[in-house]
Design an enzyme around this catalytic site. Sequence first.
Site, PDB file in Angstrom:
ATOM      1  N   SER A 160       0.824  -1.206   0.000  1.00  0.00           N
ATOM      2  CA  SER A 160       0.000   0.000   0.000  1.00  0.00           C
ATOM      3  C   SER A 160       0.862   1.261   0.000  1.00  0.00           C
ATOM      4  O   SER A 160       1.868   1.348   0.711  1.00  0.00           O
ATOM      5  CB  SER A 160      -0.886  -0.018   1.245  1.00  0.00           C
ATOM      6  N   LEU A 205      -0.704   9.907   4.736  1.00  0.00           N
ATOM      7  CA  LEU A 205      -1.974   9.273   4.349  1.00  0.00           C
ATOM      8  C   LEU A 205      -2.768  10.101   3.344  1.00  0.00           C
ATOM      9  O   LEU A 205      -3.996  10.196   3.435  1.00  0.00           O
ATOM     10  CB  LEU A 205      -2.842   8.977   5.590  1.00  0.00           C
ATOM     11  N   CYS A 254       0.923   3.632  10.696  1.00  0.00           N
ATOM     12  CA  CYS A 254       1.483   4.759   9.934  1.00  0.00           C
ATOM     13  C   CYS A 254       2.220   5.702  10.900  1.00  0.00           C
ATOM     14  O   CYS A 254       1.606   6.230  11.824  1.00  0.00           O
ATOM     15  CB  CYS A 254       0.383   5.523   9.194  1.00  0.00           C
ATOM     16  N   ILE A 275       6.457  -5.730   8.134  1.00  0.00           N
ATOM     17  CA  ILE A 275       6.351  -4.572   9.003  1.00  0.00           C
ATOM     18  C   ILE A 275       6.055  -3.308   8.176  1.00  0.00           C
ATOM     19  O   ILE A 275       6.373  -3.252   6.994  1.00  0.00           O
ATOM     20  CB  ILE A 275       7.678  -4.339   9.784  1.00  0.00           C
ATOM     21  N   ASN A 276       5.461  -2.322   8.849  1.00  0.00           N
ATOM     22  CA  ASN A 276       5.391  -0.987   8.258  1.00  0.00           C
ATOM     23  C   ASN A 276       6.786  -0.341   8.398  1.00  0.00           C
ATOM     24  O   ASN A 276       7.737  -1.015   8.781  1.00  0.00           O
ATOM     25  CB  ASN A 276       4.298  -0.160   8.962  1.00  0.00           C
ATOM     26  N   THR A 277       6.903   0.932   8.132  1.00  0.00           N
ATOM     27  CA  THR A 277       8.225   1.578   8.107  1.00  0.00           C
ATOM     28  C   THR A 277       8.766   1.868   9.514  1.00  0.00           C
ATOM     29  O   THR A 277       8.011   1.969  10.479  1.00  0.00           O
ATOM     30  CB  THR A 277       8.129   2.900   7.334  1.00  0.00           C
ATOM     31  N   GLY A 293       8.976  -5.343   3.956  1.00  0.00           N
ATOM     32  CA  GLY A 293      10.038  -4.520   4.532  1.00  0.00           C
ATOM     33  C   GLY A 293      11.309  -4.765   3.753  1.00  0.00           C
ATOM     34  O   GLY A 293      12.019  -5.735   4.014  1.00  0.00           O
TER      35      GLY A 293
HETATM   36  C1  SIN Z   1       1.854   7.622   4.694  1.00  0.00           C
HETATM   37  O1  SIN Z   1       0.898   7.869   3.958  1.00  0.00           O
HETATM   38  O2  SIN Z   1       2.331   8.477   5.445  1.00  0.00           O
HETATM   39  C2  SIN Z   1       2.481   6.257   4.677  1.00  0.00           C
HETATM   40  C3  SIN Z   1       1.548   5.230   5.146  1.00  0.00           C
HETATM   41  C4  SIN Z   1       2.094   4.338   6.188  1.00  0.00           C
HETATM   42  O3  SIN Z   1       3.303   4.375   6.488  1.00  0.00           O
HETATM   43  O4  SIN Z   1       1.340   3.570   6.775  1.00  0.00           O
END
Ligand code: SIN
Length: 303
Positions: A21, A73, A131, A192-194, A244
């Site tokens: 995503s 987002l 996020c 994982i997310n960031t 990741g």
């Molecule tokens: C973002 O839109 O800031 C990134 C989305 C995310 O890291 O979940």
Amino acid sequence: MVNTNVSLSGLRLDNPVIPASGTFGYGKEYAKLYDINILGSLSFKGTTRDPRFGNPQPRIAECSQGMINSVGLQNPGLASVIDKELPELAKIYEKPVIANVSGFSLEEYVECAKAMDDQRQVGIIEINVSCPNVNHGGMAFGVLPESAGEITRAVKKVTKKPIYIKLSPNVTDIVSIAKACEDAGADGLSLINTLLGMRIDIKKRQPVIANKMGGFSGPAIFPVALRMVYQVANAVKIPIIGMGGVSSAEDVIEMMMAGATAVQVGAANLVNPYACKEIIETLPRVMEALGIENLEDIIGCVK
Ligand code: SIN
């Protein structure tokens, strides 16, 4: 002939490769470059109830072996995603997709998940509680087992489709959060997310990113992601979508050996728009070289 099929909560995917995503929009730009129907599935940009313009610029910082984003987002909002983006997506992609949803309150998550549950092409709903780029929402819900469990329970009450909770690495114990989501009824987990990161412009003596910090992704985080997938896979029974820093067919196999059933590719799409295509095309050759006949056989094979 090797078999790259995997099964994810009842969905049969031709292969485990899924653009993550926020790195593939709604597929439109990539569909001009190649037939995106080769993808296992597609997780489209995270949806919030209201349209969001996102964070101030600059939002991107380059790093060795990765990048930091602070998009915030940005998306056209639930109504527009449903009325405009999803019908457009259906014209270029015919398989079930993953709807990533975010929110700033429990009610917003519930409303977005409920609406996505009614969309024909949505096969899985991915609840983004990770996020790092917004205040009072996003990651705030995913850093404690209690709040992650609460969101999971609330969303499960209003949906029939599989619910995957997307977890943050910015925690001391990801396993306890994963288990809380499983106990609350999650059908799967995405991780994982960031990783929260920062760069400073040393000439200007100020942060590169307007919002100061952002989410670090790319090949540099692969070992951290792999370690977390391995730890979580050994603690829960529900399927995991691993992500990741994945950027090659070998990375996909490594993620699956650690316990992932499917794999998302994120930052690599931004470096090379053909990244997913190349991984999908290379995967059978790498499987053959490693003597893997059925990709599903290697899920969690490393103990
Ligand atoms: C973002 O839109 O800031 C990134 C989305 C995310 O890291 O979940």
